[in-house]
Design a protein around this motif. Sequence first.
Motif, PDB file in Angstrom:
ATOM      1  N   ARG A 182     -11.234  -4.488  -1.767  1.00 18.61           N
ATOM      2  CA  ARG A 182     -11.409  -4.272  -3.204  1.00 18.61           C
ATOM      3  C   ARG A 182     -10.071  -3.985  -3.881  1.00 18.61           C
ATOM      4  O   ARG A 182      -9.781  -4.504  -4.965  1.00 18.61           O
ATOM      5  CB  ARG A 182     -12.381  -3.115  -3.429  1.00 18.61           C
ATOM      6  CG  ARG A 182     -12.688  -2.846  -4.905  1.00 18.61           C
ATOM      7  CD  ARG A 182     -13.824  -1.856  -5.070  1.00 18.61           C
ATOM      8  NE  ARG A 182     -13.536  -0.586  -4.409  1.00 18.61           N
ATOM      9  CZ  ARG A 182     -14.167  -0.142  -3.320  1.00 18.61           C
ATOM     10  NH1 ARG A 182     -15.110  -0.887  -2.754  1.00 18.61           N
ATOM     11  NH2 ARG A 182     -13.860   1.020  -2.798  1.00 18.61           N
ATOM     12  N   ARG A 183      -9.225  -3.184  -3.234  1.00 15.44           N
ATOM     13  CA  ARG A 183      -7.934  -2.852  -3.825  1.00 15.44           C
ATOM     14  C   ARG A 183      -6.999  -4.061  -3.858  1.00 15.44           C
ATOM     15  O   ARG A 183      -6.279  -4.262  -4.849  1.00 15.44           O
ATOM     16  CB  ARG A 183      -7.283  -1.691  -3.072  1.00 15.44           C
ATOM     17  CG  ARG A 183      -7.961  -0.365  -3.310  1.00 15.44           C
ATOM     18  CD  ARG A 183      -7.843   0.047  -4.779  1.00 15.44           C
ATOM     19  NE  ARG A 183      -6.472   0.464  -5.111  1.00 15.44           N
ATOM     20  CZ  ARG A 183      -5.949   0.387  -6.327  1.00 15.44           C
ATOM     21  NH1 ARG A 183      -6.649  -0.129  -7.328  1.00 15.44           N
ATOM     22  NH2 ARG A 183      -4.712   0.792  -6.546  1.00 15.44           N
TER      23      ARG A 183
ATOM     24  N   SER B 177     -13.058  -1.044   0.994  1.00 14.58           N
ATOM     25  CA  SER B 177     -12.087  -0.388   0.117  1.00 14.58           C
ATOM     26  C   SER B 177     -10.768  -1.152   0.079  1.00 14.58           C
ATOM     27  O   SER B 177     -10.192  -1.386  -0.996  1.00 14.58           O
ATOM     28  CB  SER B 177     -11.856   1.055   0.573  1.00 14.58           C
ATOM     29  OG  SER B 177     -10.869   1.687  -0.204  1.00 14.58           O
ATOM     30  N   VAL B 178     -10.261  -1.556   1.235  1.00 14.08           N
ATOM     31  CA  VAL B 178      -8.995  -2.284   1.299  1.00 14.08           C
ATOM     32  C   VAL B 178      -9.113  -3.616   0.564  1.00 14.08           C
ATOM     33  O   VAL B 178      -8.254  -3.979  -0.253  1.00 14.08           O
ATOM     34  CB  VAL B 178      -8.558  -2.504   2.762  1.00 14.08           C
ATOM     35  CG1 VAL B 178      -7.315  -3.391   2.822  1.00 14.08           C
ATOM     36  CG2 VAL B 178      -8.294  -1.165   3.454  1.00 14.08           C
TER      37      VAL B 178
ATOM     38  N   GLU C  86      -7.951  -6.064  -6.744  1.00 17.49           N
ATOM     39  CA  GLU C  86      -7.480  -5.423  -7.980  1.00 17.49           C
ATOM     40  C   GLU C  86      -5.991  -5.658  -8.193  1.00 17.49           C
ATOM     41  O   GLU C  86      -5.552  -5.920  -9.328  1.00 17.49           O
ATOM     42  CB  GLU C  86      -7.789  -3.924  -7.929  1.00 17.49           C
ATOM     43  CG  GLU C  86      -9.273  -3.594  -8.032  1.00 17.49           C
ATOM     44  CD  GLU C  86      -9.556  -2.122  -7.827  1.00 17.49           C
ATOM     45  OE1 GLU C  86      -8.597  -1.352  -7.571  1.00 17.49           O
ATOM     46  OE2 GLU C  86     -10.733  -1.724  -7.903  1.00 17.49           O
ATOM     47  N   TRP C  87      -5.197  -5.561  -7.136  1.00 16.68           N
ATOM     48  CA  TRP C  87      -3.763  -5.806  -7.272  1.00 16.68           C
ATOM     49  C   TRP C  87      -3.484  -7.190  -7.858  1.00 16.68           C
ATOM     50  O   TRP C  87      -2.552  -7.379  -8.634  1.00 16.68           O
ATOM     51  CB  TRP C  87      -3.062  -5.709  -5.925  1.00 16.68           C
ATOM     52  CG  TRP C  87      -3.110  -4.369  -5.251  1.00 16.68           C
ATOM     53  CD1 TRP C  87      -3.483  -3.182  -5.792  1.00 16.68           C
ATOM     54  CD2 TRP C  87      -2.762  -4.120  -3.890  1.00 16.68           C
ATOM     55  NE1 TRP C  87      -3.394  -2.189  -4.849  1.00 16.68           N
ATOM     56  CE2 TRP C  87      -2.944  -2.735  -3.676  1.00 16.68           C
ATOM     57  CE3 TRP C  87      -2.316  -4.909  -2.836  1.00 16.68           C
ATOM     58  CZ2 TRP C  87      -2.698  -2.128  -2.439  1.00 16.68           C
ATOM     59  CZ3 TRP C  87      -2.066  -4.321  -1.600  1.00 16.68           C
ATOM     60  CH2 TRP C  87      -2.255  -2.938  -1.411  1.00 16.68           C
TER      61      TRP C  87
ATOM     62  N   TYR D 139       0.057  -4.314 -11.460  1.00  7.83           N
ATOM     63  CA  TYR D 139       0.499  -4.252 -10.068  1.00  7.83           C
ATOM     64  C   TYR D 139       1.480  -5.379  -9.720  1.00  7.83           C
ATOM     65  O   TYR D 139       1.966  -5.454  -8.581  1.00  7.83           O
ATOM     66  CB  TYR D 139      -0.701  -4.334  -9.112  1.00  7.83           C
ATOM     67  CG  TYR D 139      -1.635  -3.153  -9.209  1.00  7.83           C
ATOM     68  CD1 TYR D 139      -1.257  -1.906  -8.734  1.00  7.83           C
ATOM     69  CD2 TYR D 139      -2.899  -3.292  -9.770  1.00  7.83           C
ATOM     70  CE1 TYR D 139      -2.117  -0.813  -8.817  1.00  7.83           C
ATOM     71  CE2 TYR D 139      -3.766  -2.199  -9.862  1.00  7.83           C
ATOM     72  CZ  TYR D 139      -3.364  -0.968  -9.382  1.00  7.83           C
ATOM     73  OH  TYR D 139      -4.207   0.113  -9.476  1.00  7.83           O
TER      74      TYR D 139
ATOM     75  N   GLU E  75      -1.535   4.218  -1.616  1.00  9.19           N
ATOM     76  CA  GLU E  75      -2.951   4.040  -1.285  1.00  9.19           C
ATOM     77  C   GLU E  75      -3.360   4.938  -0.108  1.00  9.19           C
ATOM     78  O   GLU E  75      -2.580   5.150   0.830  1.00  9.19           O
ATOM     79  CB  GLU E  75      -3.238   2.581  -0.933  1.00  9.19           C
ATOM     80  CG  GLU E  75      -2.913   1.592  -2.030  1.00  9.19           C
ATOM     81  CD  GLU E  75      -3.925   1.623  -3.177  1.00  9.19           C
ATOM     82  OE1 GLU E  75      -4.919   2.373  -3.096  1.00  9.19           O
ATOM     83  OE2 GLU E  75      -3.722   0.879  -4.153  1.00  9.19           O
TER      84      GLU E  75
ATOM     85  N   ALA F   5       0.827  -1.211   0.000  1.00  8.33           N
ATOM     86  CA  ALA F   5       0.000   0.000   0.000  1.00  8.33           C
ATOM     87  C   ALA F   5       0.860   1.261   0.000  1.00  8.33           C
ATOM     88  O   ALA F   5       0.533   2.252  -0.662  1.00  8.33           O
ATOM     89  CB  ALA F   5      -0.933  -0.008   1.205  1.00  8.33           C
TER      90      ALA F   5
END
Length: 409
Positions: free
Chosen positions: A85-86, A82-83, A89-90, A96, A58, A53
Amino acid sequence: MSDECWLTVPDGAEFGTDTLPYGVFSQPKRGEAGARRIGVAVADRVLDLAGAAGRLGEEFAAVVDAPVLDPLLAAGPRMWRSVRRRVIEWLHDPGYRPVVLANLISRADVELHRPFTVADFVDFYSSEHHARNVGRMFRPGVESLPPNWRHVPLAYHGRAGTIVPSGTPIERPRGQRGQGEGGSPSFGATRKMDFEAEVGFVVGVGSQRERPVPVADFAEHVFGLCLVNDWSARDIQAWEYRPLGPFLGKSFATSISPWVVPLDALDHAWLPAPGSDVEPLPYLRSAPRWGLDLELTVRLNGYPISQPAYSTMYWTPAQQLAHLTINGAALRRGDLIASGTVSGAEPNQRGCMLELSWDGSDLVLLGDGSQRGYLNDGDEVSISATAPGPAGRRIGLGAVTGRVLPARG
């Protein structure tokens, strides 16, 4: 972002990309035994969450740059989503990949710790099958359930200071074991060392005193779940619990799994709770989806001895939370709310040795030919669990393990 994860996750991995539980780790092999960091488990590795992060700038980087999950727990549902979801995505966007790979560590190279600061510990008594079995053993000839059981979620308040992470050896406790010769109590190491297979729910967001939390607000306060072994000394417990509840027979140790599975990983596991012919009071009337389809497995020295089904639990975690606060008691970040022993209708679904051996009268046969009424010194108990996931897959929820050591002295 691709629908496929670019990270190779072997079939049968304990944690795939549908689970992504949170824990706390250190790296003693690098001389960093005291430096604890928040990690996310994926396959056989741990992602250093703060490291990744921070590199990616982030907004939540400061929240996860801590030696315990406490700041993340307190941040609330919007941040939790939020955490997660990210991180997803990574793992699905190859852009990433360099940062993620630079912050992935083999789980074989880390030491896991108790993941959050435990504020309060409440252990419920929510399995009708468990309650009825206990009643049949100790109150033969009368109704096995107490008259209040279907109306009120019963519980005891445990000792937060004796909650230990998975893998911690458990010393056989000593205490008063009941009446001996001449009617006086005897003192010594418990002869009836037991485990209890349970599920624990971890509170993130606290509540105000004198403001009860309704059933519908469960997910606004609870971050996720872990697995629990509420070790028990049955002979000490039997002597002390009348007229009050469990005390020294329970308070010596409770083990929790090192990984906390977020509620958002359980979207496919919610199901209607078992029906009841007794209408609960209004504050306990639960939305139908607050039951959970979890399958537990208990192993003793590596041999499976029971497969309790959490789906049969009478009282749901949302009802437990509502009842805990109805008198005005406040929730605190880090509260651990345990289900009580998870037991099903069949003999091979019983969640403790008390039931499996019927208080020692029907010995449990292990795969090596040995038998147990209760736990011996050196015995290792492991409790694992799975839940339904996307596309018909099952996701792993981790395991909690502990070995019994001889009594001191």
